[in-house]
Design a protein around this motif. Structure first.
Motif, PDB file in Angstrom:
ATOM      1  N   MET A   1       0.843  -1.196   0.000  1.00 39.00           N
ATOM      2  CA  MET A   1       0.000   0.000   0.000  1.00 39.00           C
ATOM      3  C   MET A   1       0.877   1.245   0.000  1.00 39.00           C
ATOM      4  O   MET A   1       1.912   1.280   0.644  1.00 39.00           O
ATOM      5  CB  MET A   1      -0.896  -0.018   1.229  1.00 39.00           C
ATOM      6  CG  MET A   1      -1.876   1.113   1.275  1.00 39.00           C
ATOM      7  SD  MET A   1      -2.974   0.976   2.689  1.00 39.00           S
ATOM      8  CE  MET A   1      -4.418   1.716   2.024  1.00 39.00           C
ATOM      9  N   TYR A   2       0.431   2.243  -0.728  1.00 35.79           N
ATOM     10  CA  TYR A   2       1.174   3.498  -0.776  1.00 35.79           C
ATOM     11  C   TYR A   2       1.195   4.173   0.603  1.00 35.79           C
ATOM     12  O   TYR A   2       0.253   4.056   1.378  1.00 35.79           O
ATOM     13  CB  TYR A   2       0.497   4.496  -1.723  1.00 35.79           C
ATOM     14  CG  TYR A   2       0.430   4.094  -3.176  1.00 35.79           C
ATOM     15  CD1 TYR A   2       1.554   4.148  -3.987  1.00 35.79           C
ATOM     16  CD2 TYR A   2      -0.780   3.705  -3.738  1.00 35.79           C
ATOM     17  CE1 TYR A   2       1.473   3.813  -5.326  1.00 35.79           C
ATOM     18  CE2 TYR A   2      -0.865   3.367  -5.079  1.00 35.79           C
ATOM     19  CZ  TYR A   2       0.267   3.422  -5.870  1.00 35.79           C
ATOM     20  OH  TYR A   2       0.176   3.086  -7.192  1.00 35.79           O
ATOM     21  N   VAL A   3       2.277   4.888   0.866  1.00 40.43           N
ATOM     22  CA  VAL A   3       2.314   5.811   1.996  1.00 40.43           C
ATOM     23  C   VAL A   3       2.653   7.174   1.409  1.00 40.43           C
ATOM     24  O   VAL A   3       3.705   7.341   0.784  1.00 40.43           O
ATOM     25  CB  VAL A   3       3.367   5.411   3.057  1.00 40.43           C
ATOM     26  CG1 VAL A   3       3.449   6.472   4.142  1.00 40.43           C
ATOM     27  CG2 VAL A   3       3.039   4.055   3.650  1.00 40.43           C
ATOM     28  N   PHE A   4       1.735   8.123   1.553  1.00 41.36           N
ATOM     29  CA  PHE A   4       1.957   9.484   1.074  1.00 41.36           C
ATOM     30  C   PHE A   4       2.079  10.417   2.274  1.00 41.36           C
ATOM     31  O   PHE A   4       1.221  10.419   3.160  1.00 41.36           O
ATOM     32  CB  PHE A   4       0.796   9.953   0.191  1.00 41.36           C
ATOM     33  CG  PHE A   4       0.731   9.291  -1.150  1.00 41.36           C
ATOM     34  CD1 PHE A   4       1.859   9.148  -1.938  1.00 41.36           C
ATOM     35  CD2 PHE A   4      -0.474   8.826  -1.648  1.00 41.36           C
ATOM     36  CE1 PHE A   4       1.798   8.544  -3.183  1.00 41.36           C
ATOM     37  CE2 PHE A   4      -0.560   8.222  -2.892  1.00 41.36           C
ATOM     38  CZ  PHE A   4       0.579   8.081  -3.664  1.00 41.36           C
ATOM     39  N   ALA A   5       3.140  11.212   2.276  1.00 37.32           N
ATOM     40  CA  ALA A   5       3.344  12.215   3.325  1.00 37.32           C
ATOM     41  C   ALA A   5       3.241  13.586   2.662  1.00 37.32           C
ATOM     42  O   ALA A   5       4.124  13.987   1.901  1.00 37.32           O
ATOM     43  CB  ALA A   5       4.698  12.024   3.995  1.00 37.32           C
ATOM     44  N   PHE A   6       2.148  14.272   2.942  1.00 37.86           N
ATOM     45  CA  PHE A   6       1.888  15.584   2.340  1.00 37.86           C
ATOM     46  C   PHE A   6       2.401  16.693   3.254  1.00 37.86           C
ATOM     47  O   PHE A   6       2.051  16.739   4.433  1.00 37.86           O
ATOM     48  CB  PHE A   6       0.380  15.793   2.155  1.00 37.86           C
ATOM     49  CG  PHE A   6      -0.238  14.983   1.057  1.00 37.86           C
ATOM     50  CD1 PHE A   6      -0.437  15.529  -0.203  1.00 37.86           C
ATOM     51  CD2 PHE A   6      -0.637  13.677   1.282  1.00 37.86           C
ATOM     52  CE1 PHE A   6      -1.033  14.782  -1.218  1.00 37.86           C
ATOM     53  CE2 PHE A   6      -1.227  12.919   0.279  1.00 37.86           C
ATOM     54  CZ  PHE A   6      -1.419  13.475  -0.979  1.00 37.86           C
ATOM     55  N   ASN A   7       3.198  17.588   2.687  1.00 42.29           N
ATOM     56  CA  ASN A   7       3.557  18.797   3.404  1.00 42.29           C
ATOM     57  C   ASN A   7       2.271  19.603   3.648  1.00 42.29           C
ATOM     58  O   ASN A   7       1.345  19.562   2.834  1.00 42.29           O
ATOM     59  CB  ASN A   7       4.563  19.610   2.577  1.00 42.29           C
ATOM     60  CG  ASN A   7       4.998  20.879   3.265  1.00 42.29           C
ATOM     61  OD1 ASN A   7       5.314  20.872   4.439  1.00 42.29           O
ATOM     62  ND2 ASN A   7       5.021  21.969   2.524  1.00 42.29           N
TER      63      ASN A   7
ATOM     64  N   ALA B   1       9.857   7.943   8.749  1.00 40.32           N
ATOM     65  CA  ALA B   1       9.898   6.520   8.389  1.00 40.32           C
ATOM     66  C   ALA B   1       9.553   5.649   9.596  1.00 40.32           C
ATOM     67  O   ALA B   1       8.808   4.673   9.482  1.00 40.32           O
ATOM     68  CB  ALA B   1      11.272   6.158   7.832  1.00 40.32           C
ATOM     69  N   LYS B   2      10.067   6.041  10.756  1.00 33.89           N
ATOM     70  CA  LYS B   2       9.788   5.277  11.980  1.00 33.89           C
ATOM     71  C   LYS B   2       8.306   5.353  12.343  1.00 33.89           C
ATOM     72  O   LYS B   2       7.671   4.345  12.660  1.00 33.89           O
ATOM     73  CB  LYS B   2      10.651   5.830  13.114  1.00 33.89           C
ATOM     74  CG  LYS B   2      10.472   5.115  14.433  1.00 33.89           C
ATOM     75  CD  LYS B   2      11.370   5.722  15.495  1.00 33.89           C
ATOM     76  CE  LYS B   2      11.103   5.101  16.845  1.00 33.89           C
ATOM     77  NZ  LYS B   2      11.895   5.729  17.903  1.00 33.89           N
ATOM     78  N   ARG B   3       7.733   6.553  12.299  1.00 33.87           N
ATOM     79  CA  ARG B   3       6.331   6.743  12.683  1.00 33.87           C
ATOM     80  C   ARG B   3       5.356   6.060  11.731  1.00 33.87           C
ATOM     81  O   ARG B   3       4.293   5.603  12.142  1.00 33.87           O
ATOM     82  CB  ARG B   3       5.991   8.236  12.745  1.00 33.87           C
ATOM     83  CG  ARG B   3       6.458   8.939  13.996  1.00 33.87           C
ATOM     84  CD  ARG B   3       5.614   8.572  15.212  1.00 33.87           C
ATOM     85  NE  ARG B   3       4.187   8.689  14.969  1.00 33.87           N
ATOM     86  CZ  ARG B   3       3.508   9.818  14.938  1.00 33.87           C
ATOM     87  NH1 ARG B   3       4.116  10.969  15.171  1.00 33.87           N
ATOM     88  NH2 ARG B   3       2.210   9.818  14.700  1.00 33.87           N
ATOM     89  N   THR B   4       5.711   5.995  10.453  1.00 38.65           N
ATOM     90  CA  THR B   4       4.826   5.350   9.484  1.00 38.65           C
ATOM     91  C   THR B   4       5.081   3.846   9.400  1.00 38.65           C
ATOM     92  O   THR B   4       4.352   3.135   8.711  1.00 38.65           O
ATOM     93  CB  THR B   4       4.992   5.967   8.076  1.00 38.65           C
ATOM     94  OG1 THR B   4       6.350   5.807   7.655  1.00 38.65           O
ATOM     95  CG2 THR B   4       4.615   7.435   8.075  1.00 38.65           C
ATOM     96  N   ASN B   5       6.140   3.403  10.089  1.00 37.33           N
ATOM     97  CA  ASN B   5       6.504   1.982  10.088  1.00 37.33           C
ATOM     98  C   ASN B   5       6.700   1.481   8.657  1.00 37.33           C
ATOM     99  O   ASN B   5       6.200   0.418   8.272  1.00 37.33           O
ATOM    100  CB  ASN B   5       5.449   1.151  10.818  1.00 37.33           C
ATOM    101  CG  ASN B   5       5.957  -0.235  11.174  1.00 37.33           C
ATOM    102  OD1 ASN B   5       7.159  -0.420  11.344  1.00 37.33           O
ATOM    103  ND2 ASN B   5       5.061  -1.196  11.272  1.00 37.33           N
ATOM    104  N   SER B   6       7.436   2.283   7.878  1.00 40.22           N
ATOM    105  CA  SER B   6       7.671   1.962   6.472  1.00 40.22           C
ATOM    106  C   SER B   6       9.141   2.192   6.128  1.00 40.22           C
ATOM    107  O   SER B   6       9.801   3.022   6.753  1.00 40.22           O
ATOM    108  CB  SER B   6       6.832   2.855   5.556  1.00 40.22           C
ATOM    109  OG  SER B   6       5.463   2.698   5.812  1.00 40.22           O
ATOM    110  N   VAL B   7       9.595   1.479   5.126  1.00 39.83           N
ATOM    111  CA  VAL B   7      10.944   1.752   4.625  1.00 39.83           C
ATOM    112  C   VAL B   7      10.890   3.032   3.805  1.00 39.83           C
ATOM    113  O   VAL B   7       9.847   3.369   3.229  1.00 39.83           O
ATOM    114  CB  VAL B   7      11.493   0.576   3.790  1.00 39.83           C
ATOM    115  CG1 VAL B   7      11.691  -0.657   4.646  1.00 39.83           C
ATOM    116  CG2 VAL B   7      10.597   0.277   2.602  1.00 39.83           C
TER     117      VAL B   7
END
Length: 200
Positions: free
Chosen positions: A1-7, A121-127
């Motif tokens: 699943m995508y992880v998107f981090a929006f400013n 990366a740590k908070r989203t638990n994603s690489v």
């Protein structure tokens, strides 16, 4: 699943034209404070410049976060205090589509410092390679790319920016609409129910 981090600023929330210059000038202060490992709440820095963010409006295409949320986990990244951003999202009825707000105040390191992006990366638990940063701030793009994140520059005003040859954005978007359209091409079999949409 995508992880998107929006400013947040000028990506989700529209900053008034007369305020953009002041916010851009704060980038030098943030860089200096980051190098010195000093943290002052971003709202205090804005107040010192006489900047008020009480009239922020939402970009209309930010409402497409609802559609994107069916195919991705969405986070908001910001130097502002978490409470302020969460209240804005709530007022504009998009809070339910956002997994969380990740703020510089949590680790006392400003975005776009490497420490902030490591924390993301740590908070989203994603690489890092599985996270896409979407930002109107070119500084975010350069640091994110240098650390192995995917990065989309949201260039609403058709600006020119001299990105280093080895740190080009993965994509240049004119709006969040184009992101929603591109992720819609990766649909799953909807006969499996809503949960299938969140497992792609």
């Amino acid at each position: 699943m995508y992880v998107f981090a929006f400013n947040f600023l000028n990506t989700i929330a529209k900053v008034p034209d007369n305020t953009i210059k002041d916010i851009n000038e704060l980038q030098c202060v943030i860089t200096t404070y980051t190098l010195a490992k000093v943290y002052v709440p971003y709202s205090v820095l804005l107040q010192a410049k006489g900047v008020k963010l009480d009239k922020l409006e939402i970009y209309h295409d930010s409402l497409l976060l609802e559609e994107i949320s069916y195919r991705a986990r969405i986070f908001i990244i910001t130097n502002l205090e978490k409470k302020f951003v969460k209240e804005f999202l709530l007022r504009n009825n998009i809070d339910v589509f956002v997994q969380d707000v990740i703020s510089a105040e949590e680790i006392k390191r400003y975005k776009p410092s490497p420490e902030f992006f490591d924390y993301l990366a740590k908070r989203t638990n994603s690489v890092k390679g599985a996270i896409t940063i979407i930002s109107s701030n070119p500084h975010d793009i350069i640091v994110a790319k240098s650390m192995g994140f995917k990065a989309y520059w949201l260039n609403r005003s058709n600006l020119q920016y001299p990105f280093p040859a080895n740190l080009q954005p993965d994509n240049i978007l004119k709006s969040i609409t184009s992101l929603a359209e591109s992720t819609a091409q990766h649909k799953v079999d909807s006969s499996m129910g809503d949960s299938a949409l969140r497992c792609t």
